[in-house]
Design an enzyme around this catalytic site. Structure first.
Site, PDB file in Angstrom:
ATOM      1  N   ARG A 267       0.857  -1.196   0.000  1.00  0.00           N
ATOM      2  CA  ARG A 267       0.000   0.000   0.000  1.00  0.00           C
ATOM      3  C   ARG A 267       0.889   1.241   0.000  1.00  0.00           C
ATOM      4  O   ARG A 267       1.396   1.639   1.040  1.00  0.00           O
ATOM      5  CB  ARG A 267      -0.913  -0.023   1.227  1.00  0.00           C
ATOM      6  CG  ARG A 267      -2.163   0.846   1.071  1.00  0.00           C
ATOM      7  CD  ARG A 267      -2.814   1.093   2.416  1.00  0.00           C
ATOM      8  NE  ARG A 267      -1.993   1.988   3.207  1.00  0.00           N
ATOM      9  CZ  ARG A 267      -1.917   1.983   4.544  1.00  0.00           C
ATOM     10  NH1 ARG A 267      -2.613   1.136   5.258  1.00  0.00           N
ATOM     11  NH2 ARG A 267      -1.131   2.836   5.181  1.00  0.00           N
ATOM     12  N   HIS A 271      -3.717   4.872   4.344  1.00  0.00           N
ATOM     13  CA  HIS A 271      -4.927   4.042   4.298  1.00  0.00           C
ATOM     14  C   HIS A 271      -6.074   4.810   3.627  1.00  0.00           C
ATOM     15  O   HIS A 271      -6.793   4.288   2.787  1.00  0.00           O
ATOM     16  CB  HIS A 271      -5.328   3.636   5.719  1.00  0.00           C
ATOM     17  CG  HIS A 271      -6.670   2.982   5.775  1.00  0.00           C
ATOM     18  ND1 HIS A 271      -6.893   1.723   5.290  1.00  0.00           N
ATOM     19  CD2 HIS A 271      -7.875   3.443   6.223  1.00  0.00           C
ATOM     20  CE1 HIS A 271      -8.178   1.418   5.437  1.00  0.00           C
ATOM     21  NE2 HIS A 271      -8.789   2.446   5.991  1.00  0.00           N
ATOM     22  N   TYR A 280       3.698   5.509  11.402  1.00  0.00           N
ATOM     23  CA  TYR A 280       3.950   4.081  11.665  1.00  0.00           C
ATOM     24  C   TYR A 280       4.832   3.387  10.630  1.00  0.00           C
ATOM     25  O   TYR A 280       5.046   2.186  10.698  1.00  0.00           O
ATOM     26  CB  TYR A 280       2.628   3.308  11.840  1.00  0.00           C
ATOM     27  CG  TYR A 280       1.645   3.435  10.693  1.00  0.00           C
ATOM     28  CD1 TYR A 280       1.762   2.628   9.563  1.00  0.00           C
ATOM     29  CD2 TYR A 280       0.619   4.370  10.731  1.00  0.00           C
ATOM     30  CE1 TYR A 280       0.860   2.746   8.512  1.00  0.00           C
ATOM     31  CE2 TYR A 280      -0.280   4.496   9.684  1.00  0.00           C
ATOM     32  CZ  TYR A 280      -0.154   3.678   8.576  1.00  0.00           C
ATOM     33  OH  TYR A 280      -1.032   3.800   7.527  1.00  0.00           O
TER      34      TYR A 280
END
Ligand SMILES: Cc1ncc(C[n+]2csc(CCOP(=O)(O)OP(=O)(O)O)c2C)c(N)n1
Length: 371
Positions: A267, A271, A280
């Site tokens: 990804r 998100h 993160y």
């Protein structure tokens, strides 16, 4: 090469045929017609361009929310290319590429992203919750994993009716931690339903990395537990994705039961526009995956085979950008869904208590015109 689950170490290999420099392995077992490859490439460009524009519009405050499939475009586009238009699709939110492959107009997609009155689902969902009855694409829904049993049921119904079609359900690796994953796979396995369970393992479920999501070797070995065939492949490889989905479809229609696929990808985006991935994961980690870009890899292949060049690239980018700009301008001038639409499509006739609520609400929105 693909292996079935090895009972000693549960290790699945990842099938890949197209190298980052665009060289196709001589072991690639089928031929993909040039027109499919070119359409696939052009569709991935549309997908990426529109994703980028939607993120920008969200940042400008024009639309409320957006999710991107940056770096994962081959999963949706190559799989859609390998299926029949009559096959049913149950996407998650990162599969808008399937819509463009099936010919969903850019304008309709952008109306949906604006949730306006021309949105096919009348603004009743968040952006990126597309669908089209006409194209056999069941609308995305937010609760993760819920579409897995739906696709299993749809596939079983098609089997009972003797239809020569399959259902494909897309989801991320995070969705496999939901109970619906177990219910759907077990039901489809027992009923030998022609369902393809397409797991996009992009490494993250929002901020949770895959290594904290399960202790198995990914998702593919779980097929063994359900007694079904599973394959793992490079989801950034258009060729591998196409070939495996075509193979899974054939196996489903031969009556062998459902197939579990694990597409390994990454990804590249956050998100969603509500996420800040820098909290993160590191920039270096993201940078490392750029060379695996599915669009770049296919472009290099096409150029090596004189199927694409810089001139065609620029022409296509211009065409896509112009059509998108036009569609955005139209969407900006399109009204939001009418107040009345909040009360429609549940009952044939609006019951008196709801009619009364509508009339009360109208007092606060006197300018609202029923559409
Ligand atoms: C049942 C449920 N639980 C939690 C959420 C919140 N949520 C939305 S997306 C998401 C992560 C999904 O990750 P994954 O399935 O790996 O798909 P990806 O976003 O990586 O494509 C979560 C936890 C939700 N929508 N539904």
């Amino acid at each position: 090469m693909i292996m079935t689950a090895n009972k000693h170490n549960n290790h699945f290999e990842t099938l890949s045929y197209l190298s980052p420099d665009g060289t196709l392995s001589p072991h690639f077992p089928i031929e993909i017609p040039d027109d499919i490859l070119i359409k696939g490439y052009k569709t991935m460009i549309i997908t990426r361009h529109i994703d980028e524009r939607m993120i920008t519009l969200q940042r400008q405050g024009t639309i409320s929310f957006a999710m991107s499939s940056l770096g994962e475009e081959a999963c949706s586009v190559a799989s859609a290319a390998a299926l029949d238009p009559a096959d049913w699709m149950y996407p998650q939110y990162r599969e808008c590429g399937i819509m463009f492959w099936r010919g969903f107009p850019i304008q309709d997609y952008i109306h949906h992203m604006f949730c306006n009155e021309k949105d096919l689902i009348k603004g009743r969902q968040m952006p990126n919750h597309f669908g089209s009855r006409e194209l056999n694409v069941v609308q995305v829904s937010s609760p993760i994993g819920t579409k897995i049993p739906h696709a299993a049921g749809c596939a079983y119904a098609m089997k009972i009716q003797g239809e020569p079609t399959v259902a494909i359900c897309y989801f991320g690796e995070g969705a496999t931690s939901e109970g619906d994953f177990h219910a759907g796979l077990n039901f489809a396995a027992v009923r030998k339903a022609p369902a393809i369970f397409f797991c996009r393992n992009n490494g993250f479920a929002i901020s949770t990395p895959a290594k904290e999501q399960f202790s198995s070797d990914g998702i593919a070995p779980k097929g063994e537990g359900y007694g079904i065939q599973a394959y793992r492949f490079d989801g950034n490889d258009f060729f591998a994705t196409y070939e495996i989905v075509q193979r899974a479809r054939r196996e489903c229609l031969e009556g062998k039961g459902p197939v579990l696929l694990e597409a390994m990808t990454y990804r590249m985006s956050g998100h969603s526009t509500s996420d800040d991935p820098s909290s993160y994961r590191s920039d270096e980690e993201v940078e490392k995956h750029k060379e695996q870009c599915p669009i770049l890899r296919l472009r290099r292949y096409l150029e090596k085979h004189d199927l694409w060049d810089e001139e065609r690239e620029q022409e296509w980018l211009k065409q896509v950008a112009e059509e998108t700009t036009q569609a955005i301008n139209t969407a900006k001038q399109t009204a939001p869904p009418s107040l009345k639409s909040l009360f429609e499509d549940v009952y044939f006739d609006i019951p008196p208590p709801l009619q009364q609520q509508y009339e009360e609400l109208q007092r606060f929105f006197p300018e609202d015109e029923p559409s």
